[in-house]
Design an enzyme around this catalytic site. Structure first.
Site, PDB file in Angstrom:
ATOM      1  N   HIS A  19      31.676 -11.137  87.671  1.00 33.15           N
ATOM      2  CA  HIS A  19      30.716 -10.838  88.383  1.00 33.15           C
ATOM      3  C   HIS A  19      29.902 -12.072  88.650  1.00 33.15           C
ATOM      4  CE1 HIS A  19      30.758  -6.243  88.432  1.00 33.15           C
ATOM      5  NE2 HIS A  19      31.321  -6.622  87.304  1.00 33.15           N
ATOM      6  N   ASP A 125      23.756  -7.703  92.477  1.00 39.97           N
ATOM      7  CA  ASP A 125      25.065  -6.920  92.006  1.00 39.97           C
ATOM      8  C   ASP A 125      24.786  -5.471  92.090  1.00 39.97           C
ATOM      9  OD1 ASP A 125      27.091  -5.609  90.178  1.00 39.97           O
ATOM     10  OD2 ASP A 125      27.856  -7.810  90.405  1.00 39.97           O
TER      11      ASP A 125
END
Length: 447
Positions: A19, A125
């Site tokens: 990520h 995110d």
């Protein structure tokens, strides 16, 4: 055009490499190519991790980003369990849960930047909770970043609607964690996805009609990873690239299962045997999955069959630490990629035109494997998801390696992979779908 400094962008990644990596690339794109002021907010250890594992950019480019170390209380950092029947990285759940502690310092940072900016853009995110309501801040907008494939978003939504199936992809604790995080996505002004129409046009069209996305723009701006120059001659090249230099074009199988997967000792033995029996050259990254305290445990002491490394010397190389995957995939000697099919790895392989031997283990990986093998025809599945708890025998490893590296079927995969790589790289250039989506997004922020 308005001065770029009037628009401040804050990137809020989820603290795991898969990520951190694409959002750092995105930050560098925004700061160096569009001249925007970009802030990157994560924990101190994960900011450090993202910087040290930077690929495809000069280290000097990091100076264009403002990094913020958010405080995190001490958390457990247990090792991964390679013998676990469920390959999901449950050992990282304490870290995932601890991200709740980032809400308060993150909210304070966002409020401070909002007060000193004409417009504040927050890109978070989907696994992160902000603790900050952009809807109540007149000059702020938030966008949810989707680091998985559009195909997986579609499939996951179907499974959640049915109320079954997700438990085969992740742990119960992580599923509950994701359910809590989904609420933040509903307040976003739009969605940014690390994909492009050349790869997932059908699924992007389907997503636009789904409840979670309906009425909100979707910006498909991938691949976010830089596309490296083949045979980069940088003086600071990794030793594995020097090793690849000594082998013919398209002759080496690159084997890596990412930063969040660990295979069992029995599977390691079968994989080693299969690679050796195939007779093909290989570069194998054999390391444990990342821990929460990443820098205390950067390498692996995984055991191989006695005498294996000596027996394959010159033909095979085993690396036990982190490697520059982008440069490996871009190297002329790399002819195939045996991968867990995390989405970053998929996009990197596609952009470099390398066929994939897909070995999914958890999360979005089974969907990604099917997309590559059945949809794009640029790979083959090593082990079907219905046999995920079985050890892949050496014979199957040998068969798949030979299939991709030899004969008509392998030649077809390589040709399709090369064609797809050219199309994806074109999407990033002026007039391409990803470049156009990026231009529209930034222009909207600067309005």
């Amino acid at each position: 055009m308005l001065n770029a400094d009037e628009v401040t962008v804050v990137i809020v990644p989820f603290p795991s490499h898969g990520h951190l990596n694409p959002l750092l690339h995105f930050s560098l794109l925004l700061s160096t190519r569009y001249g925007l002021t970009v802030h990157f907010a994560s924990t101190a250890s994960h900011n450090r991790q993202a910087k040290l594992r930077l690929q495809g950019w000069p280290l000097s480019s990091l100076s264009s980003i403002h990094f913020h170390d958010l405080p995190l209380p001490p958390i457990p950092s247990p090792p991964p369990n390679p013998q676990s029947p469920n390959s999901f990285p449950t050992h990282l759940q304490p870290l995932f849960d601890a991200t709740d502690h980032l809400r308060s310092p993150l909210s304070s940072l966002l409020l401070s930047l909002s007060a000193s900016s004409r417009r504040l853009i927050v890109i978070h995110d989907r696994h992160m909770s902000l603790g900050f309501d952009a809807a109540t801040t007149p000059n702020a907008e938030s966008y949810a970043f989707c680091g998985t494939s559009a195909a997986f978003h579609f499939e996951a939504a179907q499974l959640m609607k049915q109320g079954t199936g997700l438990e085969e992809l992740a742990s119960p604790e992580f599923i509950r964690f994701i359910e809590r995080r989904r609420r933040d996505g509903f307040t976003s002004s739009g969605f940014i996805i690390n994909t492009c129409r050349e790869v997932e046009s059908e699924f992007l069209d389907i997503l636009a009609l789904r409840e979670d996305f309906l009425g909100k723009p979707i910006f498909a701006i991938g691949p976010l990873n830089p596309v490296p120059i083949h045979n980069n001659t940088d003086i600071n090249r990794d030793e594995c690239l020097e090793w690849l230099d000594g082998h013919p074009p398209c002759s080496v199988v690159y084997v890596s299962f990412g930063t969040m997967s660990t295979i069992s000792d029995e599977q390691t033995e079968q994989l080693a045997s299969g690679l050796r029996r195939s007779g093909h050259r290989f570069l194998w990254v054999l390391r444990d999955a990342d821990r929460a305290d990443i820098f205390a445990f950067e390498s692996s002491s995984r055991r191989l069959p006695a005498g294996f490394e000596k027996a394959v010397e010159g033909v095979g190389k085993v690396v036990r630490g982190w490697v520059p995957q982008l440069d490996i995939l871009a190297h002329r000697a790399t002819g195939g990629f045996m991968s867990h099919c995390g989405w970053n790895s998929c996009m990197e392989a596609v952009s470099c035109g390398v066929p994939v031997m897909a070995w999914p283990m958890h999360s979005d990986q089974p969907t990604n494997a099917r997309l590559l093998a059945e949809g794009l025809k640029v790979g083959v599945v090593v082990r079907g998801w219905d046999r995920r708890r079985e050890v892949v025998a050496a014979e199957r490893v040998e068969e798949v390696v030979r299939m991709v590296m030899e004969g008509e079927e392998g030649r077809s995969m390589r040709e399709k992979a090369v064609e797809m790589g050219e199309a994806v790289r074109a999407a990033l250039k002026d007039g391409g779908s990803a470049k156009e989506a990026m231009d529209v997004l930034v222009a909207h922020w600067r309005r």
